[in-house]
Write an enzyme that holds these catalytic residues in place. Structure first.
Site, PDB file in Angstrom:
ATOM      1  N   CYS A 107       6.403  -5.131 -13.850  1.00 26.06           N
ATOM      2  CA  CYS A 107       7.460  -4.347 -14.482  1.00 26.06           C
ATOM      3  C   CYS A 107       8.843  -4.959 -14.207  1.00 26.06           C
ATOM      4  O   CYS A 107       9.145  -6.009 -14.759  1.00 26.06           O
ATOM      5  CB  CYS A 107       7.333  -2.888 -14.063  1.00 26.06           C
ATOM      6  SG  CYS A 107       8.136  -1.776 -15.214  1.00 26.06           S
ATOM      7  N   GLU A 117      -0.689  -1.966  -9.207  1.00 24.88           N
ATOM      8  CA  GLU A 117      -0.655  -1.500  -7.806  1.00 24.88           C
ATOM      9  C   GLU A 117      -0.724   0.023  -7.711  1.00 24.88           C
ATOM     10  O   GLU A 117      -0.927   0.558  -6.626  1.00 24.88           O
ATOM     11  CB  GLU A 117       0.602  -2.040  -7.099  1.00 24.88           C
ATOM     12  CG  GLU A 117       1.918  -1.357  -7.426  1.00 24.88           C
ATOM     13  CD  GLU A 117       2.543  -1.770  -8.762  1.00 24.88           C
ATOM     14  OE1 GLU A 117       1.876  -2.460  -9.569  1.00 24.88           O
ATOM     15  OE2 GLU A 117       3.700  -1.379  -9.008  1.00 24.88           O
ATOM     16  N   HIS A 128       1.711  -1.364 -14.038  1.00 27.05           N
ATOM     17  CA  HIS A 128       1.682  -1.311 -12.568  1.00 27.05           C
ATOM     18  C   HIS A 128       0.238  -1.280 -12.038  1.00 27.05           C
ATOM     19  O   HIS A 128      -0.272  -0.202 -11.716  1.00 27.05           O
ATOM     20  CB  HIS A 128       2.400  -0.046 -12.089  1.00 27.05           C
ATOM     21  CG  HIS A 128       3.872  -0.059 -12.310  1.00 27.05           C
ATOM     22  ND1 HIS A 128       4.757  -0.591 -11.398  1.00 27.05           N
ATOM     23  CD2 HIS A 128       4.619   0.385 -13.329  1.00 27.05           C
ATOM     24  CE1 HIS A 128       5.988  -0.465 -11.846  1.00 27.05           C
ATOM     25  NE2 HIS A 128       5.938   0.126 -13.028  1.00 27.05           N
TER      26      HIS A 128
HETATM   27  N1  GLN Z   1      13.175  -0.311 -16.586  1.00 23.17           N
HETATM   28  C1  GLN Z   1      13.182  -1.000 -15.325  1.00 23.17           C
HETATM   29  C2  GLN Z   1      14.080  -2.229 -15.380  1.00 23.17           C
HETATM   30  O1  GLN Z   1      14.636  -2.545 -16.357  1.00 23.17           O
HETATM   31  C3  GLN Z   1      11.786  -1.402 -14.899  1.00 23.17           C
HETATM   32  C4  GLN Z   1      10.973  -0.181 -14.603  1.00 23.17           C
HETATM   33  C5  GLN Z   1       9.872  -0.392 -13.580  1.00 23.17           C
HETATM   34  O2  GLN Z   1       9.867  -1.376 -12.839  1.00 23.17           O
HETATM   35  N2  GLN Z   1       8.971   0.575 -13.495  1.00 23.17           N
HETATM   36  O3  GLN Z   1      14.216  -2.897 -14.397  1.00 23.17           O
END
Ligand code: GLN
Length: 190
Positions: free
Chosen positions: A78, A173, A171
């Site tokens: 992410c 994890e 994710h």
């Molecule tokens: N929207 C977040 C970002 O731009 C990422 C979200 C996440 O890591 N769950 O960094």
């Protein structure tokens, strides 16, 4: 085999647990010297704009670029995917990234209405489906040469890899399924 967990911001705990459950030793990284004795790095989810800023102020940005340039494997989930991408779309104007994998990633790409969702993913190399947990997730809009796409949602790449880098918009994890982390350990061991 020692895996560093970038612990400037975001959720490293779940990565530490899942990596421990498959036999990897992990160490949290907050300072440049701590990078020296790790074999690979995991960058967790969180907020990429904050993480990018902390990478610079902690002095970790340049040493990390050097380790990545000399071949260190890294996994990003992410916000971690955003940090490792060569191009960040919808980032802050001054947002820096580590450019370790040639992809263009759009932040918060699934939009506010469907902020967070779960869906089963077909992931190349895995049998059956993998539980995809998406939280204000990015997706990949540009895929450079040498990058493999391992999973998509509505044709948008959400898992990409090279021999050195593995990134997911979701994710792994936050699930009980260790297979994406195992995939990463296999990359590190090669
Ligand atoms: N929207 C977040 C970002 O731009 C990422 C979200 C996440 O890591 N769950 O960094």
């Amino acid at each position: 085999m020692k895996i560093g967990l970038l612990a400037l911001q975001g959720a490293v705990g779940p990565h530490a647990e899942i990596l421990a459950s498959i036999g990897a030793t992990t160490v949290e990284i907050r300072r440049p010297a701590e990078l020296d004795d790790v074999d690979a790095l995991v960058i967790p989810g969180g907020e990429s704009t904050t993480m990018a800023r902390l990478l610079v102020t902690s002095g970790l940005f340049d040493p990390l670029i050097e380790r990545l340039a000399s071949g260190m494997c890294a996994m990003g989930t992410c916000a971690g995917m955003i940090m490792l991408a060569s191009t960040v779309l919808d980032g802050r104007p001054d947002q820096r990234s580590l450019a370790a994998i040639d992809i263009g990633v759009r932040r918060n790409a699934f939009g506010r209405q469907i902020d967070s969702f779960e869906c089963p993913l077909e992931v190349s190399g895995l049998t059956g489906t993998f539980p995809g947990v998406f939280i204000r997730a990015p997706f990949v809009e540009e895929v450079g040469s040498g990058v493999s796409v391992g999973a998509t949602v509505e044709d948008h790449p959400v898992l990409c890899s090279t021999e050195q880098i593995l990134v997911t918009a979701f994710h792994p994890e936050l699930t009980d399924d260790q297979r994406v982390h195992r995939m990463f350990l296999e990359m590190v061991e090669q």
